[in-house]
Each structure stands twice: as structure tokens, then as C-alpha cells.
Design an enzyme around this catalytic site. Structure first.
Site, PDB file in Angstrom:
ATOM      1  N   ASP A 144       0.908  -1.063  -0.037  1.00  0.00           N
ATOM      2  CA  ASP A 144       0.042   0.100   0.057  1.00  0.00           C
ATOM      3  C   ASP A 144       0.919   1.167   0.090  1.00  0.00           C
ATOM      4  O   ASP A 144       1.684   1.426   0.923  1.00  0.00           O
ATOM      5  CB  ASP A 144      -0.827   0.061   1.308  1.00  0.00           C
ATOM      6  CG  ASP A 144      -1.938   1.029   0.951  1.00  0.00           C
ATOM      7  OD1 ASP A 144      -2.572   1.149  -0.053  1.00  0.00           O
ATOM      8  OD2 ASP A 144      -2.508   1.561   2.204  1.00  0.00           O
ATOM      9  N   TYR A 146       1.191   5.719  -0.254  1.00  0.00           N
ATOM     10  CA  TYR A 146       0.841   7.036   0.333  1.00  0.00           C
ATOM     11  C   TYR A 146       0.857   8.207  -0.808  1.00  0.00           C
ATOM     12  O   TYR A 146       1.894   8.749  -0.401  1.00  0.00           O
ATOM     13  CB  TYR A 146       1.453   7.232   1.762  1.00  0.00           C
ATOM     14  CG  TYR A 146       0.996   8.313   2.755  1.00  0.00           C
ATOM     15  CD1 TYR A 146      -0.357   8.181   3.163  1.00  0.00           C
ATOM     16  CD2 TYR A 146       2.067   8.894   3.200  1.00  0.00           C
ATOM     17  CE1 TYR A 146      -0.758   9.221   3.972  1.00  0.00           C
ATOM     18  CE2 TYR A 146       1.431  10.159   4.062  1.00  0.00           C
ATOM     19  CZ  TYR A 146       0.113   9.748   4.602  1.00  0.00           C
ATOM     20  OH  TYR A 146      -0.148  11.065   5.387  1.00  0.00           O
ATOM     21  N   HIS A 151      -4.026  14.163   0.456  1.00  0.00           N
ATOM     22  CA  HIS A 151      -4.076  13.192   1.567  1.00  0.00           C
ATOM     23  C   HIS A 151      -3.037  13.372   2.577  1.00  0.00           C
ATOM     24  O   HIS A 151      -3.502  13.786   3.707  1.00  0.00           O
ATOM     25  CB  HIS A 151      -4.776  12.106   1.061  1.00  0.00           C
ATOM     26  CG  HIS A 151      -4.696  10.927   2.368  1.00  0.00           C
ATOM     27  ND1 HIS A 151      -5.751  10.797   3.348  1.00  0.00           N
ATOM     28  CD2 HIS A 151      -3.761  10.120   2.655  1.00  0.00           C
ATOM     29  CE1 HIS A 151      -5.476  10.143   3.984  1.00  0.00           C
ATOM     30  NE2 HIS A 151      -4.342   9.355   3.822  1.00  0.00           N
ATOM     31  N   GLU A 217     -10.695   3.910   3.354  1.00  0.00           N
ATOM     32  CA  GLU A 217      -9.850   4.708   2.634  1.00  0.00           C
ATOM     33  C   GLU A 217     -10.069   4.520   1.047  1.00  0.00           C
ATOM     34  O   GLU A 217      -9.829   3.527   0.471  1.00  0.00           O
ATOM     35  CB  GLU A 217      -8.400   4.183   2.845  1.00  0.00           C
ATOM     36  CG  GLU A 217      -7.988   4.742   4.115  1.00  0.00           C
ATOM     37  CD  GLU A 217      -6.490   4.532   4.508  1.00  0.00           C
ATOM     38  OE1 GLU A 217      -5.608   3.956   3.424  1.00  0.00           O
ATOM     39  OE2 GLU A 217      -5.924   4.884   5.427  1.00  0.00           O
ATOM     40  N   GLU A 219      -9.263   4.297  -2.500  1.00  0.00           N
ATOM     41  CA  GLU A 219      -8.128   3.913  -3.165  1.00  0.00           C
ATOM     42  C   GLU A 219      -8.378   3.201  -4.594  1.00  0.00           C
ATOM     43  O   GLU A 219      -9.536   2.815  -4.632  1.00  0.00           O
ATOM     44  CB  GLU A 219      -7.138   3.116  -2.504  1.00  0.00           C
ATOM     45  CG  GLU A 219      -6.619   3.635  -1.198  1.00  0.00           C
ATOM     46  CD  GLU A 219      -5.602   3.134  -0.443  1.00  0.00           C
ATOM     47  OE1 GLU A 219      -4.664   2.331  -1.226  1.00  0.00           O
ATOM     48  OE2 GLU A 219      -5.505   2.815   0.829  1.00  0.00           O
ATOM     49  N   ASP A 251      -9.041   0.447   1.431  1.00  0.00           N
ATOM     50  CA  ASP A 251      -8.185  -0.231   2.660  1.00  0.00           C
ATOM     51  C   ASP A 251      -8.722   0.271   4.154  1.00  0.00           C
ATOM     52  O   ASP A 251      -8.323   1.372   4.471  1.00  0.00           O
ATOM     53  CB  ASP A 251      -6.798   0.469   2.290  1.00  0.00           C
ATOM     54  CG  ASP A 251      -5.749  -0.246   3.060  1.00  0.00           C
ATOM     55  OD1 ASP A 251      -5.905  -1.528   3.588  1.00  0.00           O
ATOM     56  OD2 ASP A 251      -4.789   0.050   3.300  1.00  0.00           O
ATOM     57  N   ARG A 255      -8.358   4.004  12.784  1.00  0.00           N
ATOM     58  CA  ARG A 255      -7.356   5.157  13.210  1.00  0.00           C
ATOM     59  C   ARG A 255      -6.943   5.228  14.619  1.00  0.00           C
ATOM     60  O   ARG A 255      -5.758   5.686  14.754  1.00  0.00           O
ATOM     61  CB  ARG A 255      -8.175   6.305  12.807  1.00  0.00           C
ATOM     62  CG  ARG A 255      -8.857   6.450  11.623  1.00  0.00           C
ATOM     63  CD  ARG A 255      -7.920   6.525  10.435  1.00  0.00           C
ATOM     64  NE  ARG A 255      -8.325   7.042   8.992  1.00  0.00           N
ATOM     65  CZ  ARG A 255      -7.326   6.701   8.032  1.00  0.00           C
ATOM     66  NH1 ARG A 255      -6.370   6.713   8.178  1.00  0.00           N
ATOM     67  NH2 ARG A 255      -8.084   7.032   6.993  1.00  0.00           N
ATOM     68  N   GLN A 258      -4.426   2.532  14.994  1.00  0.00           N
ATOM     69  CA  GLN A 258      -3.085   2.814  14.358  1.00  0.00           C
ATOM     70  C   GLN A 258      -2.374   4.144  15.093  1.00  0.00           C
ATOM     71  O   GLN A 258      -1.021   4.013  15.227  1.00  0.00           O
ATOM     72  CB  GLN A 258      -3.482   3.278  12.968  1.00  0.00           C
ATOM     73  CG  GLN A 258      -2.241   3.922  11.994  1.00  0.00           C
ATOM     74  CD  GLN A 258      -2.682   4.157  10.547  1.00  0.00           C
ATOM     75  OE1 GLN A 258      -3.990   3.899  10.178  1.00  0.00           O
ATOM     76  NE2 GLN A 258      -1.872   4.687   9.833  1.00  0.00           N
ATOM     77  N   TYR A 262       1.523   3.056  15.627  1.00  0.00           N
ATOM     78  CA  TYR A 262       2.118   2.869  14.335  1.00  0.00           C
ATOM     79  C   TYR A 262       3.686   3.473  14.506  1.00  0.00           C
ATOM     80  O   TYR A 262       4.576   3.261  13.911  1.00  0.00           O
ATOM     81  CB  TYR A 262       1.678   3.909  13.435  1.00  0.00           C
ATOM     82  CG  TYR A 262       1.706   5.423  13.636  1.00  0.00           C
ATOM     83  CD1 TYR A 262       2.873   5.989  12.851  1.00  0.00           C
ATOM     84  CD2 TYR A 262       1.307   5.958  14.689  1.00  0.00           C
ATOM     85  CE1 TYR A 262       3.025   7.419  13.125  1.00  0.00           C
ATOM     86  CE2 TYR A 262       1.293   7.206  14.844  1.00  0.00           C
ATOM     87  CZ  TYR A 262       2.193   8.055  14.196  1.00  0.00           C
ATOM     88  OH  TYR A 262       2.318   9.380  14.225  1.00  0.00           O
ATOM     89  N   LYS A 271      -4.728  -2.253  10.195  1.00  0.00           N
ATOM     90  CA  LYS A 271      -4.761  -2.610   8.548  1.00  0.00           C
ATOM     91  C   LYS A 271      -4.964  -3.688   8.323  1.00  0.00           C
ATOM     92  O   LYS A 271      -5.476  -4.304   7.019  1.00  0.00           O
ATOM     93  CB  LYS A 271      -3.639  -1.889   7.728  1.00  0.00           C
ATOM     94  CG  LYS A 271      -3.411  -0.385   7.957  1.00  0.00           C
ATOM     95  CD  LYS A 271      -4.398   0.186   7.034  1.00  0.00           C
ATOM     96  CE  LYS A 271      -4.185   1.752   6.891  1.00  0.00           C
ATOM     97  NZ  LYS A 271      -4.902   2.458   6.009  1.00  0.00           N
ATOM     98  N   THR A 275      -9.005  -5.664   3.562  1.00  0.00           N
ATOM     99  CA  THR A 275      -9.047  -4.811   2.308  1.00  0.00           C
ATOM    100  C   THR A 275      -9.756  -5.294   1.178  1.00  0.00           C
ATOM    101  O   THR A 275      -9.802  -6.331   1.112  1.00  0.00           O
ATOM    102  CB  THR A 275      -7.354  -4.520   1.961  1.00  0.00           C
ATOM    103  OG1 THR A 275      -6.643  -3.849   2.828  1.00  0.00           O
ATOM    104  CG2 THR A 275      -7.359  -3.857   0.613  1.00  0.00           C
ATOM    105  N   THR A 369      -5.000   6.467  -0.074  1.00  0.00           N
ATOM    106  CA  THR A 369      -5.977   7.332  -0.055  1.00  0.00           C
ATOM    107  C   THR A 369      -5.942   8.489  -1.083  1.00  0.00           C
ATOM    108  O   THR A 369      -4.763   8.942  -1.081  1.00  0.00           O
ATOM    109  CB  THR A 369      -6.255   8.018   1.314  1.00  0.00           C
ATOM    110  OG1 THR A 369      -6.482   6.766   2.155  1.00  0.00           O
ATOM    111  CG2 THR A 369      -7.670   8.777   1.243  1.00  0.00           C
ATOM    112  N   GLU A 383     -10.548  12.831   7.033  1.00  0.00           N
ATOM    113  CA  GLU A 383     -10.350  14.042   6.375  1.00  0.00           C
ATOM    114  C   GLU A 383     -11.847  15.015   6.431  1.00  0.00           C
ATOM    115  O   GLU A 383     -11.964  15.879   6.541  1.00  0.00           O
ATOM    116  CB  GLU A 383      -9.768  14.058   5.087  1.00  0.00           C
ATOM    117  CG  GLU A 383      -8.389  13.760   4.931  1.00  0.00           C
ATOM    118  CD  GLU A 383      -8.004  13.083   3.816  1.00  0.00           C
ATOM    119  OE1 GLU A 383      -7.511  13.988   2.831  1.00  0.00           O
ATOM    120  OE2 GLU A 383      -8.203  11.742   3.297  1.00  0.00           O
TER     121      GLU A 383
END
Length: 433
Positions: A144, A146, A151, A217, A219, A251, A255, A258, A262, A271, A275, A369, A383
Site C-alpha cells: 500500500d 501513500y 491526503h 480509504e 483507493e 483499505d 484510526r 493505528q 504505528y 490495517k 482490504t 487514499t 479528512e
């Protein structure tokens, strides 16, 4: 006809099909599209390869058995009787193009071979609403990225310093991480709310429980069609030759899990739970007429990430729908476009392999995203609600994040002159932990 002319014929906006439902201007599965997938039905529970055309699925195994579809002599006759596209994809680009061109001719309104053989229709054509769609590929690996500047800027502004939202490396290379392929599921598969460690601001130690900030997300993903050997990078100039096609991808993201886990190695359980991808793989050949320029890149990328002259993005409209639990209908809450993606698919693949990392047929690469420049084009609830500070007012209630019973649906399409090249839907309903 030359191969180039054959391809140009498949892009002709004026060509219509004798499958009337494929001729509607808002039908995702036009004669110009012909995406590949895997299906089964009540008549035959065996999974096999098909192509979406209007409201039907063309059973490629049945079509080949009827002598109406040819493969290269070296190809196995069983590639369409498989439970995934991998064996077909492994035949290479000439085979993908040959099948797509043959179908484009066979289903054109003025081709009688199958049109005037109604006895064959029952064997070769299956209504989509009477079929079950399956994960289209066996996915050996999942990565994945970014790659949306909008974003990344939004997230950096939210959690770091708005004046320095992007970390120094973001504008130099496509940031990504190696994920897991085991929990990639096809559209329609329910998604169980994950549990994990949550660090609440007023407590010294984490607690264990269901995710409280579940997000989507928006994508896309691309499927590797030709792998590279270990130690042999793929160049940016040749990267698209390694791509079979594209899917929509959600995905799902926990939050709050994470945020706690993370550092220092990135997301893990936030994650790994699911997916979702769309069931139809749209080939790059079908997308070719919708090629557009990618965003300007500053600073100029290092040499291995530089494109040849010309456009390397695609004008794909992306739409996000949310149906709140108990609501009678879904509402569009965001619309963006693939063309906003800062780092292209070719650059992503070139960077992925520059270390010498090998890829395999069926590998899935997520875009990250995709957010646009306006507030109604953001590709996540993080967002859209600015981390819950401005909840969305929807028909069934307000939402800061996804609640149990909510359904998230992604749609995407390229709009031609009187026809579409679409991806279908990528949907998932959230179940309680």
C-alpha cells in the site's frame, strides 16, 4: 489488421454491441471496457473466468469450448476454467490483448457468429444478478502506497505542523509499506470491526476493545501482470508493461488502533483486518483513451523515477457512498479523481523494485487514499470530518466514523462520448466486533 489498429478499433466510441444493456451511456461495462473477473452461478458452482458486458457475464471457458475464442498455441486450454485470473494473466500482454480484441469483434452489433446463435447464449451468457463474483486473483503480495499529496498534507496538518505537513522524504519518493495479502476480500464481503489496543488520552496505559474510529480509504489498486526477477528492478519507462489492470480498493483503517501502534514501524493491526477490492479488473488497454497528465512534481524526481514525455495518469472519476445503518438509501459523501494522484503507478512500481525486490503475477499495489483539492473530494472520514470535529449529517444520522451496520461503497468510471469504462462497485458492510 495490425495490433495497433486492432486496439484502436476497441476504443471507437461509435461501436455498439448486440448486448443492448452494454450500450447505455451510464453502463460501466461497455463494449469498450471488457473487464476480467471470476464468477460462479447456480447452474455451475465451479469458479471460472468471465468478462462483464452490460448486464451479463461472458463465460470465457464456454466461449472457448464453443470454438469462438482462441488463445496462443502455447497456452493451456484450461486457463479460463480456473478459480483465479492468474493463469490467464501469466500468458502475457499479447494474450490479454488478443482476447479483448476477439471479444470486441464477436459482440459488436454487426457480427452474427454468436448473435445469431441463440442456442449458444444460454451456455455462454450469464446474467450478473444471477452470478456470484469472487476474488479475481490469487494475491501473493500486497503493498500500500501513500501517494496523494492532498491526503498526506491533510493528515500532516491534522497531526503535526500545518506549515510542515509533509515530511522531507514525501516529495522525493512514493512512500509505501508491505502489507498482508491474506485478508484482501472481494466486494460484498462483510467486514468485522477489529479489536485491539487503544490508548485513551486520560489513561496511562492502553485498554483492549473494539475500534472506535473505523474509517475507509478510497483507493485504487493495480495488479501485476508480469513479475520481475529478484535483483532486477523494473524501470519507470517499462513499468506499465508489467501491469495487467486496475481495481477499486477500500483499505479499511482503524484510526485509533493505528495512532497507538504505528510508532516506530508503521500500521499493523490497524490495517490487517480487511482490504476490499472490486471484482472486475479493468485493463490498461481499456483505460488508454482516458490518459491525462499527472500533477507536476517538484523537486524533479531522481533519475530512476523520471517519466518519459507524455501523460501518465488517467481521468477516472471516483465516488464514495455511505449508507448509514437503517437508512433507506446510500448518499454520496465524496467525489474525487485518480488524476490527482501525485506519484504514478509506474513510479510506484519502479520504486518498489529499485532495491531488487521481485514481484509476482497477481501482486496487488494500492494507491493510498486519493483525496482531491476540495473538502468534498477527501478520500477518508478522517479528512471529511477532520478527525471527528465536524461530523457528517446524513439521512440516517450523523457520522464522525463508521458505525456497525453502515455500508461503504466505492464506484469509479471513465466517461467517454456516450459510453463508460467503469469498475463496478466495491462495497462492504461493517459487522460488530
Amino acid at each position: 489488421m495490425s495490433r495497433v489498429n486492432d486496439l484502436q478499433m476497441t476504443w471507437d466510441a461509435s461501436r455498439k454491441s448486440w448486448i443492448e444493456s452494454a450500450n447505455q451511456p451510464d453502463c460501466d461495462f461497455s463494449l469498450q471496457n471488457l473487464p476480467f473477473g471470476v464468477f460462479s452461478d447456480a447452474r455451475d458452482s465451479a469458479r471460472r473466468v468471465g468478462v462483464a458486458l452490460g448486464e451479463v457475464i461472458v463465460d470465457l471457458a464456454a466461449l472457448q469450448a464453443a470454438g469462438l475464442l482462441n488463445l496462443p498455441q502455447a497456452a493451456s486450454g484450461e486457463v479460463f476454467s480456473q478459480g483465479s485470473l492468474n493463469a490467464f494473466i501469466a500468458l502475457g500482454r499479447d494474450a490479454w490483448r488478443s482476447v479483448r480484441v476477439q471479444l470486441s469483434v464477436l459482440f459488436a452489433h454487426d457480427t452474427p457468429a454468436l448473435r445469431d446463435a441463440p442456442v449458444l447464449h444460454e451456455r455462454v451468457l450469464v446474467r450478473q444478478d444471477q452470478a456470484t463474483l469472487h476474488l479475481p486473483v490469487e494475491i501473493p503480495g500486497y503493498t500500500d502506497f501513500y501517494s496523494s499529496k492532498e491526503h498526506a498534507t491533510n493528515v500532516g496538518s491534522m497531526f503535526r505542523d500545518p506549515a510542515n505537513a509533509l515530511l522531507p522524504n514525501w516529495s522525493e519518493m512514493p512512500i509505501g509499506y508491505n502489507g498482508r495479502a491474506s485478508s484482501v476480500v472481494v466486494s460484498g464481503t462483510p467486514v468485522r470491526r477489529p479489536q485491539g489496543q487503544l490508548k485513551l488520552p486520560d489513561q496511562a496505559r492502553p485498554v483492549f476493545g473494539p475500534c472506535r474510529k473505523l474509517d475507509f480509504e478510497l483507493e485504487t489498486g493495480f495488479i501485476i501482470g508480469r513479475g520481475n526477477a529478484l535483483g532486477e528492478p523494473v524501470s519507470c519507462a517499462t513499468a506499465e508493461d508489467h501491469i495487467f489492470g486496475m481495481v477499486l480498493l477500500n483499505d479499511w483503517s482503524a484510526r485509533d488502533i493505528q495512532q497507538w501502534e504505528y510508532v516506530p514501524l508503521g500500521p499493523f493491526n490497524a490495517k490487517t483486518f480487511a482490504t476490499t477490492i472490486s471484482p472486475w479488473v479493468v485493463t490498461l488497454d481499456a483505460l488508454e483513451p482516458f490518459r491525462v497528465a499527472q500533477p507536476p512534481q517538484t523537486p524533479e524526481p531522481l533519475a530512476y523515477l523520471r517519466h518519459d514525455a507524455g501523460p501518465h495518469a488517467f481521468n477516472i472519476v471516483l465516488e464514495l457512498q455511505m449508507q448509514v445503518a437503517g437508512a433507506a438509501y446510500a448518499e454520496v459523501i465524496a467525489r474525487t479523481n485518480f488524476r490527482h494522484l501525485y506519484w504514478t503507478m509506474a513510479q510506484q512500481l519502479a520504486h518498489h523494485t529499485v532495491s531488487g525486490c521481485n514481484t509476482r503475477v497477481g501482486d496487488l499495489m494500492g494507491s493510498g487514499t486519493i483525496s482531491g483539492p476540495t473538502a468534498d473530494s477527501f478520500g477518508s472520514l478522517l479528512e471529511l470530518t477532520w478527525n471527528g470535529k465536524t461530523p457528517l449529517a446524513l439521512a440516517g444520522g450523523t457520522r464522525s466514523f463508521i458505525e456497525d451496520g453502515d455500508t461503504i461503497t466505492l464506484a469509479g468510471w471513465c466517461q467517454g462520448a456516450g459510453y463508460r469504462v467503469g469498475f463496478g462497485l466495491c462495497a462492504g458492510r461493517v459487522m460488530p466486533a
